[in-house]
Design a protein around this motif. Structure first.
Motif, PDB file in Angstrom:
ATOM      1  N   VAL A   8       0.862  -1.182   0.000  1.00 56.48           N
ATOM      2  CA  VAL A   8       0.000   0.000   0.000  1.00 56.48           C
ATOM      3  C   VAL A   8       0.896   1.227   0.000  1.00 56.48           C
ATOM      4  CG1 VAL A   8      -1.789   1.257   1.243  1.00 56.48           C
ATOM      5  CG2 VAL A   8      -1.795  -1.242   1.258  1.00 56.48           C
ATOM      6  N   SER A   9       0.776   2.047  -1.027  1.00 54.67           N
ATOM      7  CA  SER A   9       1.620   3.230  -1.141  1.00 54.67           C
ATOM      8  C   SER A   9       0.897   4.503  -0.729  1.00 54.67           C
ATOM      9  CB  SER A   9       2.134   3.386  -2.573  1.00 54.67           C
ATOM     10  OG  SER A   9       1.058   3.633  -3.451  1.00 54.67           O
ATOM     11  N   GLU A  10      -0.427   4.483  -0.854  1.00 53.01           N
ATOM     12  CA  GLU A  10      -1.173   5.715  -0.617  1.00 53.01           C
ATOM     13  C   GLU A  10      -2.633   5.377  -0.339  1.00 53.01           C
ATOM     14  OE1 GLU A  10      -1.685   9.918  -3.053  1.00 53.01           O
ATOM     15  OE2 GLU A  10      -0.938   8.153  -4.099  1.00 53.01           O
ATOM     16  N   LEU A  11      -3.255   6.184   0.507  1.00 49.12           N
ATOM     17  CA  LEU A  11      -4.682   6.051   0.785  1.00 49.12           C
ATOM     18  C   LEU A  11      -5.366   7.350   0.380  1.00 49.12           C
ATOM     19  CD1 LEU A  11      -4.513   4.436   4.337  1.00 49.12           C
ATOM     20  CD2 LEU A  11      -5.017   3.284   2.193  1.00 49.12           C
ATOM     21  N   ALA A  16      -7.332   2.338  -1.610  1.00 46.57           N
ATOM     22  CA  ALA A  16      -5.924   2.100  -1.289  1.00 46.57           C
ATOM     23  C   ALA A  16      -5.194   1.889  -2.608  1.00 46.57           C
ATOM     24  CB  ALA A  16      -5.776   0.889  -0.391  1.00 46.57           C
ATOM     25  N   ASN A  53     -10.751   0.242  -0.155  1.00 49.15           N
ATOM     26  CA  ASN A  53     -10.176   0.049   1.181  1.00 49.15           C
ATOM     27  C   ASN A  53     -11.241  -0.435   2.156  1.00 49.15           C
ATOM     28  OD1 ASN A  53      -8.398  -0.027   3.269  1.00 49.15           O
ATOM     29  ND2 ASN A  53      -8.166   2.183   3.464  1.00 49.15           N
ATOM     30  N   ASN A  58      -3.374   0.072   5.819  1.00 48.82           N
ATOM     31  CA  ASN A  58      -2.527   1.206   6.184  1.00 48.82           C
ATOM     32  C   ASN A  58      -1.378   1.312   5.198  1.00 48.82           C
ATOM     33  OD1 ASN A  58      -3.970   1.828   8.605  1.00 48.82           O
ATOM     34  ND2 ASN A  58      -3.006   0.046   9.543  1.00 48.82           N
ATOM     35  N   VAL A  59      -0.803   2.503   5.093  1.00 48.39           N
ATOM     36  CA  VAL A  59       0.323   2.718   4.200  1.00 48.39           C
ATOM     37  C   VAL A  59       1.494   1.853   4.656  1.00 48.39           C
ATOM     38  CG1 VAL A  59       1.986   4.406   3.336  1.00 48.39           C
ATOM     39  CG2 VAL A  59      -0.403   5.042   3.601  1.00 48.39           C
TER      40      VAL A  59
END
Length: 149
Positions: A8-11, A16, A53, A58-59
Motif C-alpha cells: 500500500v503506497s497511498e490512501l 488504497a 479500502n 494502512n500505508v
C-alpha cells in the motif's frame, strides 16, 4: 491463480493504491538478455493499482492479490485476436462483396480492426478488476533498542 504481493503506497478516500515491488532480472547473462534490455529501455515506472479500502489497510502494509488464469487468457483473446479477426473480415468483405482494389481493402481492414479494438476494450472493462485479496500481512514494527537494555 496468478498471485502477486503488493504494498500500500497511498490512501485516498476509500481507495488504497497498491504498487508492486520491482523484481530484478536474473543477471545470469550479465545484462545481455531481453529482459535486461527491455528494463533499460522502458525504465522502472511503477503503476499503482486501486483497491477499495474495505479491509482497513494502512500505508506500508503488504497485500497478496490473486487473479484467475482463465480471465487473463480470456482477456488476451479479446484484446489480441478480435481486432485481427475483424481486420481479416473487413479485408475479405471489401474484396468479395464490394470488389474493391487493394487500397480499399486496406482501408476496410483498418476500420474493422478499429471496431474490433473498441469491442475488445468494452469487453475488457468487465474482466478488468476481478481480483481477490488472498492475504493481508500485518505491518511489522521496527525493532529499536531501549536505553538500559
Amino acid at each position: 491463480m496468478i498471485e502477486q504481493t503488493l504494498t500500500v503506497s497511498e490512501l485516498k478516500g476509500n481507495t488504497a493504491w497498491l504498487i508492486s515491488e520491482q523484481k530484478p532480472a536474473c543477471e545470469g547473462c550479465n545484462g545481455k538478455c531481453g529482459s535486461q534490455v527491455f528494463s533499460k529501455l522502458f525504465g522502472t515506472h511503477k503503476k499503482a493499482f486501486p483497491l477499495p479500502n474495505s479491509y482497513q489497510l494502512n500505508v506500508g502494509q503488504k497485500v497478496k492479490l490473486a487473479l484467475d488464469d482463465s480471465k487473463v487468457v480470456q482477456h488476451a483473446l479479446w484484446v489480441y485476436l478480435l481486432p485481427l479477426l475483424m481486420a481479416f473480415l473487413g479485408m475479405f468483405s471489401a474484396l468479395l462483396i464490394f470488389s474493391l482494389p487493394e487500397l480499399g481493402q486496406i482501408g476496410f481492414a483498418i476500420v474493422f480492426a478499429a471496431i474490433g479494438f473498441v469491442i475488445a476494450k468494452m469487453k475488457g472493462q468487465s474482466l478488468k478488476h476481478e481480483v481477490k485479496v488472498i492475504k493481508i500481512y500485518p505491518i511489522s514494527l521496527p525493532v529499536t533498542q531501549i536505553d538500559g537494555d
